[in-house]
Design a protein around this motif. Structure first.
Motif, PDB file in Angstrom:
ATOM      1  N   ILE A  13       0.857  -1.183   0.000  1.00 12.17           N
ATOM      2  CA  ILE A  13       0.000   0.000   0.000  1.00 12.17           C
ATOM      3  C   ILE A  13       0.893   1.232   0.000  1.00 12.17           C
ATOM      4  CG2 ILE A  13      -1.739   1.308   1.282  1.00 12.17           C
ATOM      5  CD1 ILE A  13      -2.660  -1.349   2.516  1.00 12.17           C
ATOM      6  N   ASN A  14       0.708   2.090  -0.981  1.00 11.08           N
ATOM      7  CA  ASN A  14       1.422   3.356  -1.010  1.00 11.08           C
ATOM      8  C   ASN A  14       0.666   4.315  -0.102  1.00 11.08           C
ATOM      9  OD1 ASN A  14       3.173   2.348  -2.973  1.00 11.08           O
ATOM     10  ND2 ASN A  14       1.861   3.045  -4.638  1.00 11.08           N
ATOM     11  N   ALA A  15       1.214   4.591   1.068  1.00  8.61           N
ATOM     12  CA  ALA A  15       0.521   5.457   2.028  1.00  8.61           C
ATOM     13  C   ALA A  15       0.838   6.927   1.787  1.00  8.61           C
ATOM     14  CB  ALA A  15       0.883   5.062   3.452  1.00  8.61           C
ATOM     15  N   GLY A  16       2.095   7.317   1.954  1.00  7.99           N
ATOM     16  CA  GLY A  16       2.457   8.719   1.857  1.00  7.99           C
ATOM     17  C   GLY A  16       2.913   9.159   0.484  1.00  7.99           C
ATOM     18  N   THR A  74      -0.645   5.633  -7.426  1.00 11.92           N
ATOM     19  CA  THR A  74      -1.303   6.597  -6.547  1.00 11.92           C
ATOM     20  C   THR A  74      -0.976   6.234  -5.111  1.00 11.92           C
ATOM     21  OG1 THR A  74      -3.387   7.717  -6.081  1.00 11.92           O
ATOM     22  CG2 THR A  74      -3.481   5.323  -6.359  1.00 11.92           C
ATOM     23  N   CYS A  75      -1.417   7.054  -4.186  1.00 10.50           N
ATOM     24  CA  CYS A  75      -1.187   6.766  -2.776  1.00 10.50           C
ATOM     25  C   CYS A  75      -2.318   7.356  -1.937  1.00 10.50           C
ATOM     26  CB  CYS A  75       0.164   7.301  -2.315  1.00 10.50           C
ATOM     27  SG  CYS A  75       0.353   9.073  -2.492  1.00 10.50           S
ATOM     28  N   ILE A  76      -2.447   6.849  -0.745  1.00 12.08           N
ATOM     29  CA  ILE A  76      -3.517   7.275   0.148  1.00 12.08           C
ATOM     30  C   ILE A  76      -3.446   8.777   0.411  1.00 12.08           C
ATOM     31  CG2 ILE A  76      -4.414   7.059   2.497  1.00 12.08           C
ATOM     32  CD1 ILE A  76      -3.620   4.088   2.364  1.00 12.08           C
ATOM     33  N   SER A  77      -2.245   9.308   0.570  1.00 10.95           N
ATOM     34  CA  SER A  77      -2.116  10.732   0.907  1.00 10.95           C
ATOM     35  C   SER A  77      -2.705  11.641  -0.166  1.00 10.95           C
ATOM     36  CB  SER A  77      -0.656  11.101   1.165  1.00 10.95           C
ATOM     37  OG  SER A  77       0.096  11.026  -0.031  1.00 10.95           O
ATOM     38  N   GLN A  78      -2.789  11.171  -1.408  1.00 12.34           N
ATOM     39  CA  GLN A  78      -3.378  11.994  -2.456  1.00 12.34           C
ATOM     40  C   GLN A  78      -4.879  12.177  -2.249  1.00 12.34           C
ATOM     41  OE1 GLN A  78      -2.111   9.896  -5.992  1.00 12.34           O
ATOM     42  NE2 GLN A  78      -0.198  11.049  -6.103  1.00 12.34           N
ATOM     43  N   VAL A 133       1.042   6.830  10.115  1.00 12.78           N
ATOM     44  CA  VAL A 133      -0.194   6.386   9.457  1.00 12.78           C
ATOM     45  C   VAL A 133      -0.002   4.981   8.897  1.00 12.78           C
ATOM     46  CG1 VAL A 133      -1.688   6.769   7.439  1.00 12.78           C
ATOM     47  CG2 VAL A 133      -1.090   8.679   8.931  1.00 12.78           C
ATOM     48  N   SER A 134       1.146   4.725   8.277  1.00 13.11           N
ATOM     49  CA  SER A 134       1.426   3.410   7.698  1.00 13.11           C
ATOM     50  C   SER A 134       1.474   2.327   8.769  1.00 13.11           C
ATOM     51  CB  SER A 134       2.746   3.434   6.929  1.00 13.11           C
ATOM     52  OG  SER A 134       2.673   4.353   5.874  1.00 13.11           O
TER      53      SER A 134
END
Length: 150
Positions: A9-12, A29-33, A59-60
């Motif tokens: 999972i791409n978090a930041g 993409t990542c969650i931070s987006q 967060v991760s």
């Protein structure tokens, strides 16, 4: 016995993906987006990247703990621990059906790791996570595991 699951999972941050060459692919993409408010709150008025980095590390870590806990709870839950409605909502079938409802079944995908980079469309998803695709040009059906699309 142990069962280990790896989930990337791409978090930041999202890695840069080349648009051409041997390793080309879709944009990551990542969650931070999708969490701009949370990311903005993590950065002080000086736009401190160190604080931002620390925030996404935390967060991760929390996300990893939550995923592991929820997966463990789901696997080891007993019917008497939940109402029958709750079990239905969290069953593998219910989760798969919900996930299927978000798919664009008409979208063409390109197989990245094949010599001809065939164009395919999803036709089904099996209960164990394998996907069924049909080649656009030939109509050939394939069952895929861990294949990457462009």
């Amino acid at each position: 016995d142990w069962f280990i699951i790896g989930i990337g999972i791409n978090a930041g941050y999202a890695p840069d993906i080349p648009k051409e060459g041997a390793d080309y692919g879709r944009q990551a993409t990542c969650i931070s987006q999708y969490c701009n408010a949370a990311a903005a709150a993590a950065v002080d008025a000086n736009n401190d990247d160190v604080n931002n980095e620390e925030y996404w590390v935390e967060v991760s870590k929390k996300l990893a703990v939550d995923v592991a806990y929820d997966l463990h709870s789901w696997i080891h839950s007993r019917p008497d621990e939940h109402s029958s409605n709750s079990i239905d909502e969290h069953s593998g079938r219910a989760i798969l059906d919900k996930w299927k409802s978000f798919l664009d079944w008409d979208m063409e995908l390109i197989l990245r790791d094949t010599p001809k980079r065939e164009r395919v469309k999803l036709t089904g998803i099996m209960e164990d996570g394998r996907i069924i695709v049909k080649e656009v040009e030939t109509g050939t059906t394939r069952t895929l595991v861990a294949d990457y699309f462009l």
